[in-house]
Write an enzyme that holds these catalytic residues in place. Structure first.
Site, PDB file in Angstrom:
ATOM      1  CG  HIS A  78      23.384  51.658   6.831  1.00  0.00           C
ATOM      2  ND1 HIS A  78      22.978  52.724   6.077  1.00  0.00           N
ATOM      3  CD2 HIS A  78      24.614  51.310   6.368  1.00  0.00           C
ATOM      4  CE1 HIS A  78      23.929  53.017   5.196  1.00  0.00           C
ATOM      5  NE2 HIS A  78      24.919  52.175   5.344  1.00  0.00           N
ATOM      6  CE1 TYR A 206      16.262  57.553   6.480  1.00  0.00           C
ATOM      7  CE2 TYR A 206      14.311  58.289   5.286  1.00  0.00           C
ATOM      8  CZ  TYR A 206      15.234  57.302   5.575  1.00  0.00           C
ATOM      9  OH  TYR A 206      15.128  56.068   4.980  1.00  0.00           O
ATOM     10  N   PRO A 297       8.140  56.738  -1.104  1.00  0.00           N
ATOM     11  CG  PRO A 297       9.626  58.022  -2.379  1.00  0.00           C
ATOM     12  CD  PRO A 297       8.171  57.767  -2.158  1.00  0.00           C
ATOM     13  CE  LYS A 301       9.207  49.481   6.585  1.00  0.00           C
ATOM     14  NZ  LYS A 301      10.502  48.866   6.864  1.00  0.00           N
TER      15      LYS A 301
HETATM   16  C1  PHB Z   1      17.555  54.980  -1.381  1.00  0.00           C
HETATM   17  O1  PHB Z   1      18.737  54.775  -1.076  1.00  0.00           O
HETATM   18  O2  PHB Z   1      17.205  55.029  -2.558  1.00  0.00           O
HETATM   19  C2  PHB Z   1      16.535  55.175  -0.319  1.00  0.00           C
HETATM   20  C3  PHB Z   1      16.898  54.941   0.998  1.00  0.00           C
HETATM   21  C4  PHB Z   1      15.972  55.157   2.010  1.00  0.00           C
HETATM   22  C5  PHB Z   1      14.696  55.609   1.699  1.00  0.00           C
HETATM   23  C6  PHB Z   1      14.334  55.817   0.384  1.00  0.00           C
HETATM   24  C7  PHB Z   1      15.253  55.605  -0.631  1.00  0.00           C
HETATM   25  O3  PHB Z   1      13.833  55.860   2.708  1.00  0.00           O
END
Ligand code: PHB
Length: 399
Positions: A78, A206, A297, A301
């Protein structure tokens, strides 16, 4: 009849056979240092524990270095993320900003690759053990356990590593007077789902809204991972599929994204907390990964930090064992914490910039939008986010 106690000796005993513990034994094996991993969980249980899914380039490189190249086939590179707020999406282009990428490759796959590699390379890994205890940490540490066949073991080691996760028994063995703990609690949690649906977007979204935060992530062409901010006391049984899709869509659709929905096949509430214990060494015991620190989360990280810890730890253990230079172990905390505190800041910052809370005032909401506009509207802001998301270089030994 009880079987006799099995005693053995090994240079490094590792409590934990999750990604941190297994990557450490892999790295040690590559420099000819023997170790043993134990874990109270079964291999299947670990394989089925869903965690975050984003790897930094440095973590991918560690997998490619003798573990497996499956990440190149089954993972997805990505080159950016979408930040949704104020009615639209804002792409952060990692490649353009810092020449790096992140990889979508779930922690469960990282674990499978590592467990397979240890098996292939003849590593001593014991799952489903019980009665684990550690002792003599200031001298020659001892790790005791009962294996899956009911045989009791006592393994004496030169060094013991606690890579046993956030509920670490190793961390708890450090006397209170010998450590400092730093905590930050958050007034929310994440509701995480796996759903049978096609991806809603080519990259992760996000999304901040006045109704809270949501993250649209992915797993495969047919399974998606998504999260939305919820009350830490939320009960998964109170959330029907309709309610889940309603919560998710009201947080992402106002920012111009459309969700592809489908049956929800798994739901969990993920706790949110920032934690660091220092030093990461007590005598001849070293802590690594979640045993020493946890991050919320947001920004994914946790696993990346755990892998970075064991990379540094393997280097310092090699110096300590082969060069008999014990100052190497003191350097471990300093080198590991350099990255840990940067990641603590990044995870806290992403979290506070994107989540709302019950007592947020109109001022708080406007200020948050101002911060997001500043980050996405300035090259510096975008670059900071891109640099932190894709990961920092590991601090050098002589830094
Ligand atoms: C996930 O795909 O589980 C994931 C991806 C990005 C994050 C947190 C979790 O910031």
């Amino acid at each position: 009849m009880t079987t006799p106690l099995q005693t053995s000796r090994v240079p490094v005993a590792i409590v934990g056979a999750g990604p941190a513990g297994l990557m450490l034994s892999h790295l040690l094996a590559r420099v000819g240092i023997e170790s043993i991993n134990i874990d109270i969980r079964s291999r299947k249980e670990i394989e089925e524990t869903h965690r975050a899914g984003i790897l930094e380039q440095g973590s991918v490189d560690m997998l490619l270095d003798g573990v497996s190249d499956r990440v190149l086939r089954d993972g997805h590179r990505h080159d950016g993320i979408e930040l949704g707020f104020g009615g639209e999406g804002h792409r952060i282009n990692f490649r353009e900003l810092v020449g790096a990428s992140a990889y979508l490759y779930p922690q469960t796959d990282v674990f499978i690759d590592l467990a397979d590699a240890r098996e292939r390379d003849g590593g001593d890994v014991r799952f489903s053990v019980t009665d684990v205890s550690v002792d003599d940490l200031l001298g020659s540490p001892v790790m005791r356990f009962t294996d899956a066949d009911g045989v009791a073991h006592e393994v004496r080691a030169d060094y013991l590593v606690g890579a046993d996760g956030s509920r670490s028994i190793c961390r708890q063995a450090v006397p209170e007077a010998e450590r400092t703990q730093y905590f930050h609690e958050y007034p929310f949690a994440w509701f995480g789902i796996l759903a049978e649906a096609p991806p809603s977007s080519p990259e992760l979204i996000y999304s901040r809204s006045d109704d809270g935060f949501a993250l649209i992530s992915q797993r495969t062409e047919t399974i998606q991972r998504m999260y939305f901010q919820c009350d830490p006391k939320a009960n998964v049984d109170d959330y029907s599929d309709d309610r889940i899709w309603d919560e998710l869509s009201k947080r992402v659709e106002p920012n111009g994204f459309t969700l592809k929905t489908g049956p929800v096949v798994q739901k969990t509430v993920l706790p949110f907390r920032s934690f660091v214990q220092t030093p990461m060494r007590y005598g001849n015991m070293l802590l690594a990964g979640d045993a020493a620190h946890t991050v919320p989360p947001t920004g994914a990280k946790g696993l990346n930090l755990a892998l970075a810890d064991v990379k540094v730890l393997a280097e310092e253990l090699e110096i300590a064992i082969k060069g008999k230079d014990l100052s190497a172990l003191d350097r471990y905390t300093e080198r590991a914490l350099d990255r840990v505190w940067k990641a603590q800041h990044f995870s806290y910052w992403m979290t506070s910039m994107l989540h709302t809370h019950e007592n947020a005032t109109v001022f708080d909401n406007r200020r948050q939008l101002g911060e997001l506009a500043m980050v996405t509207g300035s090259e510096h802001g975008r670059r900071y986010l891109a640099e932190a998301y894709t990961g920092w270089p590991i601090a050098r030994k002589d830094a």
